[in-house]
Design a protein around this motif. Structure first.
Motif, PDB file in Angstrom:
ATOM      1  N   GLN A 154      30.966  18.880  24.165  1.00  0.00           N
ATOM      2  CA  GLN A 154      31.266  19.838  23.449  1.00  0.00           C
ATOM      3  C   GLN A 154      31.150  20.044  22.173  1.00  0.00           C
ATOM      4  N   HIS A 155      31.017  18.822  21.480  1.00  0.00           N
ATOM      5  CA  HIS A 155      30.571  18.293  19.875  1.00  0.00           C
ATOM      6  C   HIS A 155      29.567  19.903  19.735  1.00  0.00           C
ATOM      7  N   PRO A 156      29.525  20.676  18.049  1.00  0.00           N
ATOM      8  CA  PRO A 156      29.135  21.521  17.933  1.00  0.00           C
ATOM      9  C   PRO A 156      27.537  20.458  17.839  1.00  0.00           C
ATOM     10  N   ARG A 157      27.709  19.426  17.020  1.00  0.00           N
ATOM     11  CA  ARG A 157      26.252  18.766  16.345  1.00  0.00           C
ATOM     12  C   ARG A 157      24.978  18.035  17.280  1.00  0.00           C
ATOM     13  N   LEU A 158      26.138  18.105  18.475  1.00  0.00           N
ATOM     14  CA  LEU A 158      25.193  17.595  19.736  1.00  0.00           C
ATOM     15  C   LEU A 158      24.405  19.025  20.256  1.00  0.00           C
ATOM     16  N   ALA A 159      25.240  20.027  19.593  1.00  0.00           N
ATOM     17  CA  ALA A 159      24.429  21.441  20.186  1.00  0.00           C
ATOM     18  C   ALA A 159      23.136  21.710  19.323  1.00  0.00           C
ATOM     19  N   THR A 160      23.800  21.721  17.717  1.00  0.00           N
ATOM     20  CA  THR A 160      22.270  22.542  16.577  1.00  0.00           C
ATOM     21  C   THR A 160      21.505  20.547  17.239  1.00  0.00           C
ATOM     22  N   ALA A 161      21.783  20.001  16.971  1.00  0.00           N
ATOM     23  CA  ALA A 161      20.980  18.518  17.342  1.00  0.00           C
ATOM     24  C   ALA A 161      19.519  19.163  18.035  1.00  0.00           C
ATOM     25  N   ARG A 162      19.830  20.180  18.583  1.00  0.00           N
ATOM     26  CA  ARG A 162      18.158  21.244  19.529  1.00  0.00           C
ATOM     27  C   ARG A 162      17.940  21.900  18.854  1.00  0.00           C
ATOM     28  N   CYS A 163      18.489  21.941  17.928  1.00  0.00           N
ATOM     29  CA  CYS A 163      17.861  23.440  16.812  1.00  0.00           C
ATOM     30  C   CYS A 163      16.767  22.110  15.679  1.00  0.00           C
ATOM     31  N   TYR A 164      17.229  21.216  15.478  1.00  0.00           N
ATOM     32  CA  TYR A 164      16.320  20.075  14.603  1.00  0.00           C
ATOM     33  C   TYR A 164      14.885  19.276  16.159  1.00  0.00           C
ATOM     34  N   GLU A 165      15.544  19.655  17.292  1.00  0.00           N
ATOM     35  CA  GLU A 165      13.864  19.271  18.329  1.00  0.00           C
ATOM     36  C   GLU A 165      13.602  21.161  18.081  1.00  0.00           C
ATOM     37  N   ASP A 186       8.958  10.876  12.460  1.00  0.00           N
ATOM     38  CA  ASP A 186       9.355  10.145  11.780  1.00  0.00           C
ATOM     39  C   ASP A 186      10.894  11.349  11.566  1.00  0.00           C
ATOM     40  N   ALA A 187      11.052  12.118  11.989  1.00  0.00           N
ATOM     41  CA  ALA A 187      12.095  13.862  12.174  1.00  0.00           C
ATOM     42  C   ALA A 187      12.429  13.214  13.701  1.00  0.00           C
ATOM     43  N   SER A 188      11.601  12.463  14.013  1.00  0.00           N
ATOM     44  CA  SER A 188      11.889  12.446  15.656  1.00  0.00           C
ATOM     45  C   SER A 188      12.110  11.430  15.903  1.00  0.00           C
ATOM     46  N   ARG A 189      12.132  10.266  15.542  1.00  0.00           N
ATOM     47  CA  ARG A 189      12.279   9.311  15.882  1.00  0.00           C
ATOM     48  C   ARG A 189      14.181   9.290  15.217  1.00  0.00           C
ATOM     49  N   VAL A 190      14.352   9.416  13.874  1.00  0.00           N
ATOM     50  CA  VAL A 190      15.616   9.558  13.389  1.00  0.00           C
ATOM     51  C   VAL A 190      16.632  10.240  14.311  1.00  0.00           C
ATOM     52  N   LEU A 191      15.975  11.217  14.919  1.00  0.00           N
ATOM     53  CA  LEU A 191      16.650  12.466  15.640  1.00  0.00           C
ATOM     54  C   LEU A 191      17.151  11.463  16.994  1.00  0.00           C
ATOM     55  N   ALA A 192      16.573  10.716  17.763  1.00  0.00           N
ATOM     56  CA  ALA A 192      16.560  10.357  18.515  1.00  0.00           C
ATOM     57  C   ALA A 192      18.113   8.711  18.279  1.00  0.00           C
ATOM     58  N   ALA A 193      17.832   8.413  17.666  1.00  0.00           N
ATOM     59  CA  ALA A 193      18.733   7.996  17.469  1.00  0.00           C
ATOM     60  C   ALA A 193      19.716   8.796  16.730  1.00  0.00           C
ATOM     61  N   TYR A 194      19.883   9.345  16.026  1.00  0.00           N
ATOM     62  CA  TYR A 194      21.348  10.391  15.955  1.00  0.00           C
ATOM     63  C   TYR A 194      21.942  10.576  16.824  1.00  0.00           C
ATOM     64  N   LEU A 195      21.339  11.265  17.942  1.00  0.00           N
ATOM     65  CA  LEU A 195      21.689  11.482  19.690  1.00  0.00           C
ATOM     66  C   LEU A 195      22.029  10.834  20.368  1.00  0.00           C
ATOM     67  N   LYS A 196      21.956   9.378  20.026  1.00  0.00           N
ATOM     68  CA  LYS A 196      22.186   7.927  20.531  1.00  0.00           C
ATOM     69  C   LYS A 196      23.309   8.255  20.477  1.00  0.00           C
ATOM     70  N   LEU A 197      23.514   7.659  18.733  1.00  0.00           N
ATOM     71  CA  LEU A 197      25.132   7.400  17.904  1.00  0.00           C
ATOM     72  C   LEU A 197      25.981   8.465  18.694  1.00  0.00           C
ATOM     73  N   ALA A 198      25.627   9.961  18.288  1.00  0.00           N
ATOM     74  CA  ALA A 198      26.106  11.111  18.606  1.00  0.00           C
ATOM     75  C   ALA A 198      27.001  11.460  19.967  1.00  0.00           C
ATOM     76  N   THR A 199      26.540  10.871  20.838  1.00  0.00           N
ATOM     77  CA  THR A 199      26.720  10.935  22.762  1.00  0.00           C
ATOM     78  C   THR A 199      27.654   9.429  22.839  1.00  0.00           C
ATOM     79  N   GLU A 200      27.887   8.756  21.989  1.00  0.00           N
ATOM     80  CA  GLU A 200      28.179   8.081  22.208  1.00  0.00           C
ATOM     81  C   GLU A 200      30.018   8.176  21.402  1.00  0.00           C
ATOM     82  N   VAL A 201      29.891   8.643  20.957  1.00  0.00           N
ATOM     83  CA  VAL A 201      31.212   8.402  19.882  1.00  0.00           C
ATOM     84  C   VAL A 201      31.463  10.187  19.595  1.00  0.00           C
ATOM     85  N   LEU A 202      30.920  10.956  20.295  1.00  0.00           N
ATOM     86  CA  LEU A 202      31.543  12.698  19.623  1.00  0.00           C
ATOM     87  C   LEU A 202      31.664  13.224  21.015  1.00  0.00           C
ATOM     88  N   PRO A 203      32.892  14.390  21.214  1.00  0.00           N
ATOM     89  CA  PRO A 203      32.927  14.702  22.607  1.00  0.00           C
ATOM     90  C   PRO A 203      31.492  15.881  22.562  1.00  0.00           C
TER      91      PRO A 203
END
Length: 202
Positions: free
Chosen positions: A142-153, A123-140
Motif C-alpha cells: 500500500q505504499h503511496p509510490r505504487l499509487a502514483t506510478a499509475r499517475c505516470y502511466e 523511454d518513460a514507459s521503459r523506465v517506469l517498468a523498471a521502477y515498478l519492478k523494483l518498487a513492488t519488490e522493496v516497498l509495502p
C-alpha cells in the motif's frame, strides 16, 4: 554563523576534502528548499564532481549528489542534461549495490518524470517498468509510490494519444491515493481512540 562555520571547515580541510564537499551539498539542499534551483544545481554540481573524484562515481554520496543535481537541473528546465545524468546514475548505482534500492527508486521516479516532461513516452514507459519492478519488490503493497506510478502511466498514455487508457490509469491512481488517505485517517482515528481510552487524552 553557519556560513562562518562552513568557511572555517572548508579552510581547515581544503575545498576538495570529502567532508568539506558536504558543505556544498548542504548549501544545495538549502537553496533547493528556497526555490533557488540554479544556485542549488551549482552547489550540487560541486559536491557531485568532488565526491566523484574523491570517492568514485559508484559511491553512495556521489549518487546522492548526482540525483539532487538532476532534480535541480530538471526544475531549471534543463531536462536533457537531467535525463543524461539520471541514465549515468542508474548505471553507477547498479554497480554499487550498497543501500541502492531506496536511492534507485528515487532516481527512477525522477527519471520517469523528466522523460514525461521531455515528451518521450517510449523511454518513460521503459523506465517506469523498471521502477515498478523494483518498487513492488522493496516497498509495502500500500505504499503511496505504487499509487502514483499509475499517475505516470496516465501521463504516458496521454503522450501516446491513448486517452481511454490514460483515463483508466488516472482513475486507478485517484482510487489508490484515496484508499491510502482513508487508511491513514482510520489509523489516526484508532490511535486517538486508544489514547482516549487509556486516559492519555483529556
Amino acid at each position: 554563523i553557519l556560513e562562518r562555520l562552513d568557511r572555517l571547515f572548508v579552510d581547515r580541510l581544503g575545498p576538495d576534502h570529502p567532508d568539506a564537499l558536504g558543505v556544498d551539498f548542504r548549501r544545495g539542499l538549502v537553496a533547493a528548499g528556497q526555490g533557488r534551483h540554479a544556485q542549488a544545481a551549482e552547489a550540487f554540481r560541486r559536491a557531485y564532481d568532488g565526491w566523484g573524484r574523491a570517492l568514485g562515481e559508484r559511491h553512495g554520496l556521489t549518487v546522492l549528489a548526482g540525483s539532487e543535481l538532476a532534480r535541480s537541473l530538471a526544475r531549471t528546465g534543463d531536462r536533457e542534461r537531467a535525463n543524461a545524468l539520471l541514465a549515468r546514475l542508474q548505471l553507477a548505482g547498479r554497480r554499487s549495490m550498497v543501500g541502492w534500492d531506496a536511492r534507485a527508486i528515487d532516481i527512477q521516479e525522477l527519471w520517469v518524470e523528466t522523460l514525461v516532461q521531455l515528451g518521450r513516452p517510449e523511454d518513460a514507459s521503459r523506465v517506469l517498468a523498471a521502477y515498478l519492478k523494483l518498487a513492488t519488490e522493496v516497498l509495502p503493497e500500500q505504499h503511496p509510490r505504487l499509487a502514483t506510478a499509475r499517475c505516470y502511466e496516465s501521463q504516458i498514455a496521454t503522450l501516446r494519444g491513448r486517452l481511454d487508457e490514460a483515463g483508466s490509469a488516472l482513475s486507478a491512481c485517484r482510487l489508490g491515493l484515496a484508499r491510502l488517505a482513508a487508511d491513514d485517517y482510520r489509523r489516526r482515528a484508532l490511535a486517538d481512540a486508544e489514547q482516549a481510552a487509556d486516559g492519555s487524552v483529556p
